[in-house]
Design a protein around this motif. Structure first.
Motif, PDB file in Angstrom:
ATOM      1  N   ILE A 176       0.812  -1.205  -0.105  1.00  0.00           N
ATOM      2  CA  ILE A 176      -0.134   0.010  -0.008  1.00  0.00           C
ATOM      3  C   ILE A 176       0.864   1.115   0.065  1.00  0.00           C
ATOM      4  O   ILE A 176       0.591   2.134  -0.725  1.00  0.00           O
ATOM      5  CB  ILE A 176      -0.947  -0.125   1.266  1.00  0.00           C
ATOM      6  CG1 ILE A 176      -1.965  -1.116   0.947  1.00  0.00           C
ATOM      7  CG2 ILE A 176      -1.634   1.394   1.352  1.00  0.00           C
ATOM      8  CD1 ILE A 176      -3.050  -1.491   2.291  1.00  0.00           C
ATOM      9  N   VAL A 177       1.965   1.303   0.939  1.00  0.00           N
ATOM     10  CA  VAL A 177       2.764   2.351   0.883  1.00  0.00           C
ATOM     11  C   VAL A 177       3.647   2.572  -0.531  1.00  0.00           C
ATOM     12  O   VAL A 177       3.472   3.666  -1.235  1.00  0.00           O
ATOM     13  CB  VAL A 177       3.735   2.093   1.957  1.00  0.00           C
ATOM     14  CG1 VAL A 177       4.971   3.358   1.955  1.00  0.00           C
ATOM     15  CG2 VAL A 177       3.199   2.381   3.222  1.00  0.00           C
ATOM     16  N   PRO A 235      -7.680  -5.374  15.195  1.00  0.00           N
ATOM     17  CA  PRO A 235      -8.882  -5.371  14.297  1.00  0.00           C
ATOM     18  C   PRO A 235      -8.212  -5.523  12.783  1.00  0.00           C
ATOM     19  O   PRO A 235      -9.064  -5.884  12.049  1.00  0.00           O
ATOM     20  CB  PRO A 235      -9.344  -4.026  14.582  1.00  0.00           C
ATOM     21  CG  PRO A 235      -8.872  -3.440  15.649  1.00  0.00           C
ATOM     22  CD  PRO A 235      -7.502  -3.955  15.908  1.00  0.00           C
ATOM     23  N   ILE A 236      -6.999  -5.292  12.532  1.00  0.00           N
ATOM     24  CA  ILE A 236      -6.638  -5.492  11.074  1.00  0.00           C
ATOM     25  C   ILE A 236      -6.465  -6.958  10.763  1.00  0.00           C
ATOM     26  O   ILE A 236      -6.527  -7.301   9.380  1.00  0.00           O
ATOM     27  CB  ILE A 236      -5.112  -4.815  11.040  1.00  0.00           C
ATOM     28  CG1 ILE A 236      -4.892  -4.640   9.574  1.00  0.00           C
ATOM     29  CG2 ILE A 236      -4.055  -5.493  11.556  1.00  0.00           C
ATOM     30  CD1 ILE A 236      -3.720  -3.693   9.380  1.00  0.00           C
ATOM     31  N   ALA A 237      -6.281  -7.859  11.424  1.00  0.00           N
ATOM     32  CA  ALA A 237      -6.265  -9.285  11.172  1.00  0.00           C
ATOM     33  C   ALA A 237      -7.391 -10.063  10.264  1.00  0.00           C
ATOM     34  O   ALA A 237      -7.118 -10.737   9.659  1.00  0.00           O
ATOM     35  CB  ALA A 237      -6.037 -10.131  12.394  1.00  0.00           C
ATOM     36  N   TYR A 287      -8.131  -6.183   2.069  1.00  0.00           N
ATOM     37  CA  TYR A 287      -7.142  -5.288   1.457  1.00  0.00           C
ATOM     38  C   TYR A 287      -7.541  -3.848   1.376  1.00  0.00           C
ATOM     39  O   TYR A 287      -6.924  -2.920   1.654  1.00  0.00           O
ATOM     40  CB  TYR A 287      -6.582  -5.696   0.100  1.00  0.00           C
ATOM     41  CG  TYR A 287      -5.438  -4.781  -0.568  1.00  0.00           C
ATOM     42  CD1 TYR A 287      -4.288  -4.802  -0.500  1.00  0.00           C
ATOM     43  CD2 TYR A 287      -5.998  -3.880  -1.574  1.00  0.00           C
ATOM     44  CE1 TYR A 287      -3.558  -4.117  -0.949  1.00  0.00           C
ATOM     45  CE2 TYR A 287      -4.818  -2.720  -2.042  1.00  0.00           C
ATOM     46  CZ  TYR A 287      -3.716  -2.967  -1.769  1.00  0.00           C
ATOM     47  OH  TYR A 287      -2.857  -2.159  -2.376  1.00  0.00           O
ATOM     48  N   GLU A 288      -8.892  -3.780   0.725  1.00  0.00           N
ATOM     49  CA  GLU A 288      -9.519  -2.310   0.635  1.00  0.00           C
ATOM     50  C   GLU A 288      -9.568  -1.701   1.992  1.00  0.00           C
ATOM     51  O   GLU A 288      -9.561  -0.424   2.116  1.00  0.00           O
ATOM     52  CB  GLU A 288     -10.712  -2.412  -0.161  1.00  0.00           C
ATOM     53  CG  GLU A 288     -10.661  -2.626  -1.765  1.00  0.00           C
ATOM     54  CD  GLU A 288     -10.133  -4.239  -1.852  1.00  0.00           C
ATOM     55  OE1 GLU A 288     -10.813  -4.914  -0.999  1.00  0.00           O
ATOM     56  OE2 GLU A 288      -9.791  -4.544  -3.079  1.00  0.00           O
ATOM     57  N   SER A 333      -7.668   1.616   3.380  1.00  0.00           N
ATOM     58  CA  SER A 333      -8.377   3.163   3.654  1.00  0.00           C
ATOM     59  C   SER A 333      -8.119   3.613   5.011  1.00  0.00           C
ATOM     60  O   SER A 333      -7.822   4.692   5.174  1.00  0.00           O
ATOM     61  CB  SER A 333      -9.962   2.572   3.700  1.00  0.00           C
ATOM     62  OG  SER A 333     -10.831   3.574   4.282  1.00  0.00           O
ATOM     63  N   CYS A 334      -7.699   2.611   6.016  1.00  0.00           N
ATOM     64  CA  CYS A 334      -7.466   2.810   7.219  1.00  0.00           C
ATOM     65  C   CYS A 334      -5.838   3.349   7.228  1.00  0.00           C
ATOM     66  O   CYS A 334      -5.576   4.284   8.149  1.00  0.00           O
ATOM     67  CB  CYS A 334      -7.492   1.724   8.147  1.00  0.00           C
ATOM     68  SG  CYS A 334      -9.132   1.073   8.529  1.00  0.00           S
TER      69      CYS A 334
END
Length: 117
Positions: free
Chosen positions: A67-68, A88-90, A94-95, A99-100
């Motif tokens: 993403i970076v 919470p990311i687990a 991808y989208e 966004s986060c």
């Protein structure tokens, strides 16, 4: 990601943690330190064992770095920053992760969308 864009040494991480500022949302914590003498940004990624096993952690690291890489044109060039993933990311796709991440980068004023993009 190119080697020049990596934050790898422990002393570099410690400088960012000690002298940098932090911004957070529910999914990420971002530490950043402005370095005017640099001509490019450097990124460090941290994913704790609390988030999951090695397969999950490595997948998240790859996604975060990708993403970076895709948004590197809009990222402030003179900063070192560390992205720390929260639990919470687990379970996100991808989208949602993208966004986060963009939210926390914009919150820290490290991401500015370039004209013509």
């Amino acid at each position: 990601m190119h080697k020049q864009h990596r934050l790898a040494k422990r002393e570099d991480f410690n400088k960012v943690f000690r002298f940098g500022k932090s911004v957070a949302n529910q999914q990420f914590v971002l530490y950043h330190l402005t370095k005017p003498e640099h001509e490019f940004f450097r990124l460090g990624v941290s994913v704790s064992k609390k988030i999951g096993n090695a397969v999950v952690r490595n997948r998240l690291r790859r996604v975060m770095k990708e993403i970076v890489r895709l948004h590197k044109d809009g990222i402030t060039l003179t900063a070192d920053f560390i992205l720390i993933a929260r639990k919470p990311i687990a379970v996100m796709d991808y989208e949602q992760i993208e966004s986060c991440m963009m939210h926390v980068l914009k919150k820290a004023n490290l991401y500015k969308k370039r004209k013509g993009c």
